[in-house]
Design a protein around this motif. Structure first.
Motif: not given
Length: 165
Positions: A74-98
């Motif tokens: 689960a990735i937390d979005f403390p505010k809808f304007t905080d886009g850092r979670g997008y990067s975490i998800a993409r890295q997990l999928r593309e770089r690390h193969g989750y």
């Protein structure tokens, strides 16, 4: 006290949530599956415990390796304007193969779902004031995307060049 189970959108369907989100300093239920802060998960991982990543989590190679064993992330979005979670998800999928479920939680709005899904999210706990049926429709906002994503790794111009060849 842990949050009560809410309706979940997962794999583009409305589902009952079998996981209970227990944020920092929240009491964990005696039984059942729980999502807990990352540090708590690292202390006691298991099939019935999943990590909650804060939006400022640094996804080091060591952490990514640990997360590969998580039943969901689960990735937390403390505010809808905080886009850092997008990067975490993409890295997990593309770089690390989750390959497990990546769930957006927190201040998640309908108009973000399509873009979140392109970055690797496949489950969403919407903010309480969002309409679930509208959220399902929002996942199909666009029929084509110019940019590559976790769902379509090839940009549109390359797909068109390949199709016309």
């Amino acid at each position: 006290m842990p949050e009560q189970p809410r309706t979940l959108i997962a794999d583009r369907r409305i589902q009952d949530d079998e996981w209970v989100l227990c944020e920092e300093d929240a009491a964990r239920p005696e039984n059942g599956r729980v999502i807990v802060p990352l540090v708590e998960w690292q202390e006691a991982p298991g099939d019935d415990v999943a990590p909650l990543l804060a939006s400022d989590t640094e996804l080091t190679p060591e952490l990514a390796e640990q997360l590969l064993d998580a039943p969901l992330i689960a990735i937390d979005f403390p505010k809808f304007t905080d886009g850092r979670g997008y990067s975490i998800a993409r890295q997990l999928r593309e770089r690390h193969g989750y390959r497990g479920q990546i769930r957006a939680v927190g201040d998640v709005l309908i108009d973000q779902l399509y873009y979140m899904s392109r970055c690797g999210f496949d489950a969403f706990l919407l903010r309480e004031d969002q309409v679930v049926e509208d959220a399902l429709n929002a996942l199909d906002t666009f029929s084509l995307s110019y940019q590559p994503g976790t769902d379509t790794p090839e940009p549109l111009f390359r797909r068109r060049m390949r199709e016309s060849a």
